[in-house]
Design a protein around this motif. Sequence first.
Motif, PDB file in Angstrom:
ATOM      1  N   LEU A 109       0.823  -1.207   0.000  1.00 15.74           N
ATOM      2  CA  LEU A 109       0.000   0.000   0.000  1.00 15.74           C
ATOM      3  C   LEU A 109       0.859   1.259   0.000  1.00 15.74           C
ATOM      4  N   LEU A 110       1.966   1.190   0.707  1.00 15.19           N
ATOM      5  CA  LEU A 110       2.854   2.356   0.756  1.00 15.19           C
ATOM      6  C   LEU A 110       3.519   2.585  -0.590  1.00 15.19           C
ATOM      7  N   HIS A 115       3.877   5.804  -5.676  1.00 19.48           N
ATOM      8  CA  HIS A 115       3.734   5.912  -7.134  1.00 19.48           C
ATOM      9  C   HIS A 115       2.703   6.973  -7.507  1.00 19.48           C
ATOM     10  N   GLN A 116       1.609   7.018  -6.774  1.00 19.40           N
ATOM     11  CA  GLN A 116       0.575   8.017  -7.057  1.00 19.40           C
ATOM     12  C   GLN A 116       1.108   9.437  -6.834  1.00 19.40           C
ATOM     13  N   THR A 117       1.861   9.601  -5.795  1.00 19.90           N
ATOM     14  CA  THR A 117       2.424  10.925  -5.524  1.00 19.90           C
ATOM     15  C   THR A 117       3.461  11.293  -6.572  1.00 19.90           C
ATOM     16  N   GLU A 118       4.226  10.334  -7.021  1.00 15.32           N
ATOM     17  CA  GLU A 118       5.203  10.608  -8.090  1.00 15.32           C
ATOM     18  C   GLU A 118       4.497  11.055  -9.375  1.00 15.32           C
ATOM     19  N   GLU A 123       2.907  15.505 -13.152  1.00 14.64           N
ATOM     20  CA  GLU A 123       1.883  16.367 -13.747  1.00 14.64           C
ATOM     21  C   GLU A 123       2.105  17.832 -13.370  1.00 14.64           C
ATOM     22  N   ALA A 124       2.468  18.073 -12.119  1.00 13.65           N
ATOM     23  CA  ALA A 124       2.724  19.456 -11.696  1.00 13.65           C
ATOM     24  C   ALA A 124       3.909  20.039 -12.447  1.00 13.65           C
ATOM     25  N   ARG A 125       4.920  19.256 -12.657  1.00 14.32           N
ATOM     26  CA  ARG A 125       6.070  19.751 -13.411  1.00 14.32           C
ATOM     27  C   ARG A 125       5.703  20.034 -14.858  1.00 14.32           C
ATOM     28  N   SER A 126       4.803  19.215 -15.440  1.00 14.70           N
ATOM     29  CA  SER A 126       4.318  19.475 -16.803  1.00 14.70           C
ATOM     30  C   SER A 126       3.562  20.799 -16.865  1.00 14.70           C
ATOM     31  N   ARG A 209       6.191  21.985  -5.632  1.00 15.26           N
ATOM     32  CA  ARG A 209       6.749  21.879  -4.288  1.00 15.26           C
ATOM     33  C   ARG A 209       5.837  21.070  -3.366  1.00 15.26           C
ATOM     34  N   ALA A 210       4.533  21.278  -3.496  1.00 12.02           N
ATOM     35  CA  ALA A 210       3.597  20.532  -2.668  1.00 12.02           C
ATOM     36  C   ALA A 210       3.660  19.038  -2.983  1.00 12.02           C
ATOM     37  N   GLN A 211       3.708  18.708  -4.232  1.00 10.14           N
ATOM     38  CA  GLN A 211       3.782  17.302  -4.621  1.00 10.14           C
ATOM     39  C   GLN A 211       5.115  16.693  -4.190  1.00 10.14           C
ATOM     40  N   SER A 212       6.167  17.506  -4.241  1.00 15.65           N
ATOM     41  CA  SER A 212       7.467  17.000  -3.794  1.00 15.65           C
ATOM     42  C   SER A 212       7.421  16.676  -2.300  1.00 15.65           C
ATOM     43  N   ALA A 213       6.755  17.565  -1.525  1.00 16.33           N
ATOM     44  CA  ALA A 213       6.629  17.299  -0.094  1.00 16.33           C
ATOM     45  C   ALA A 213       5.792  16.051   0.155  1.00 16.33           C
ATOM     46  N   LEU A 214       4.712  15.907  -0.598  1.00 15.58           N
ATOM     47  CA  LEU A 214       3.885  14.708  -0.449  1.00 15.58           C
ATOM     48  C   LEU A 214       4.668  13.448  -0.797  1.00 15.58           C
ATOM     49  N   LEU A 215       5.490  13.557  -1.829  1.00 18.45           N
ATOM     50  CA  LEU A 215       6.291  12.408  -2.223  1.00 18.45           C
ATOM     51  C   LEU A 215       7.303  12.054  -1.141  1.00 18.45           C
ATOM     52  N   ALA A 216       7.937  13.095  -0.568  1.00 13.53           N
ATOM     53  CA  ALA A 216       8.898  12.831   0.518  1.00 13.53           C
ATOM     54  C   ALA A 216       8.201  12.190   1.703  1.00 13.53           C
ATOM     55  N   ALA A 217       6.978  12.689   2.032  1.00 15.74           N
ATOM     56  CA  ALA A 217       6.236  12.100   3.152  1.00 15.74           C
ATOM     57  C   ALA A 217       5.849  10.658   2.852  1.00 15.74           C
TER      58      ALA A 217
END
Length: 460
Positions: A109-110, A115-118, A123-126, A209-217
């Motif tokens: 699950l983790l 993968h979803q956060t990545e 998409e945010a970078r696009s 930046r928000a997605q990067s933080a979510l990915l790190a979390a």
Amino acid sequence: MSSLRNGRTPHAPRAVGLALLLVLGACARGPEGGRQGGPGDGGQGAVAVDVKEARRGQLRAPLTLVGTTQPVEQVAIRARVEGHLERLTVDVGDAVKEGQELGRLSTALLDAEVHQTEAGLAEARSEVASAEAGVAQAKSALEQARLALAQAQVEARRYQRLAQRGIASRQEAEQRATQARTARQAVRAASEQVRTQRSLVTAAKARVRAQSALLAASRERRSFASLRSPVDGRVMERMHSLGDVVLAGNEVLRVGDFSRVEVAVSVSELELSRVKRGQRVSVRLDAFGDTPFSGTVARVSPQADPRSRLVPVEVVLDNPEGRIGGGLLARVRLDNGGQAQLLVLESALRVDQPGTPGGLSGAQGGSGAGTGDGLPEAPPDEGRVFVVTDGTDGGGARVEERRVRLGARADKQVEILSGLREGERVVVRSERPLKPGSEVRPSALSDGPEPEGGGGGGRE
């Protein structure tokens, strides 16, 4: 005749009284008919005294407290995420190192969350790239609008001059002026478009930046699936087996640091003065027989239990070899901390006080000015005692006054730091106040044999 029948004579009471007076007179006189006594006795004969030898010892008997050993630090290895326990590399009793992986939870699950956060980050970078392209297009349109404005302004000025000369009509001059105003509006619109595109870029970068933080979390949560030890130690307990579903917060393992061992004991408030932080104490463990261990008082709680009036105390023992385990019965011995001192009874400081049973009403135990002997008052840490010495020239035992330096007091005893030798006999109680040179007669309660001549002719 009645008195004769009773077997008595009329003069019998008078004869008995006369005989008693004769006996008392004989007791009060010495061999030569004089009263027995020494200098300073006031002619009252030898003073009956209790004598005790000055001996070495400690004021209070050692105190033994019972406690239980435990590691100086124990930590619970808890699951920080939910999952199946898919791996466990240690068991109870195993030695572990700080940072070592002890087990792992399932991460399916983790992994999906990561993968979803990545994907969201991509998409945010696009969006950032698209917004930056829009900025470039808006800048190009702005540049074209500025060139058209410049051209329209030149045409408007030229036609205005031609119209003034009559070469061009006024209508054509006004058309060129209108075209210049239109070009100016186009420039303002292009500038606004550039600002809009730049704000889109800023928003897209914030999403990155928000997605990067979510990915790190997400990645951090996935790392929580690894159960690691925060200390060096040994595994004390295991709560789960392979395949168990472990919820977040559940304890999986317990690890203790046995490099030092702690013994928790409770001290009565009456004995608290015997315990100080940093104090060295002797500890014995039933598991090791008579082998002594040295411990240190690490903590003394400032709060006593309100019901039992017991104060928690923690004693720490070094355990570099790891021999001492947890849960063992420990006996902590508290003594006075130091070598034995010369001790006498506190009443020995008071035998020169009138009206007291070998006791002094003052707190310091010095003889002071109240004795009426003209000596200066003793300092608080000094006092006077009377030492029994054998009489000279065949005389009875007498007392010699000594100045002594006093130490701690407890249990009606006082430490003598100087002024007295071990084994010397000190008066601890007397029937009358003593003075230097007084002749004394040790009682049957005294230590040691009664000196020769000590009981001749004295009164009780």
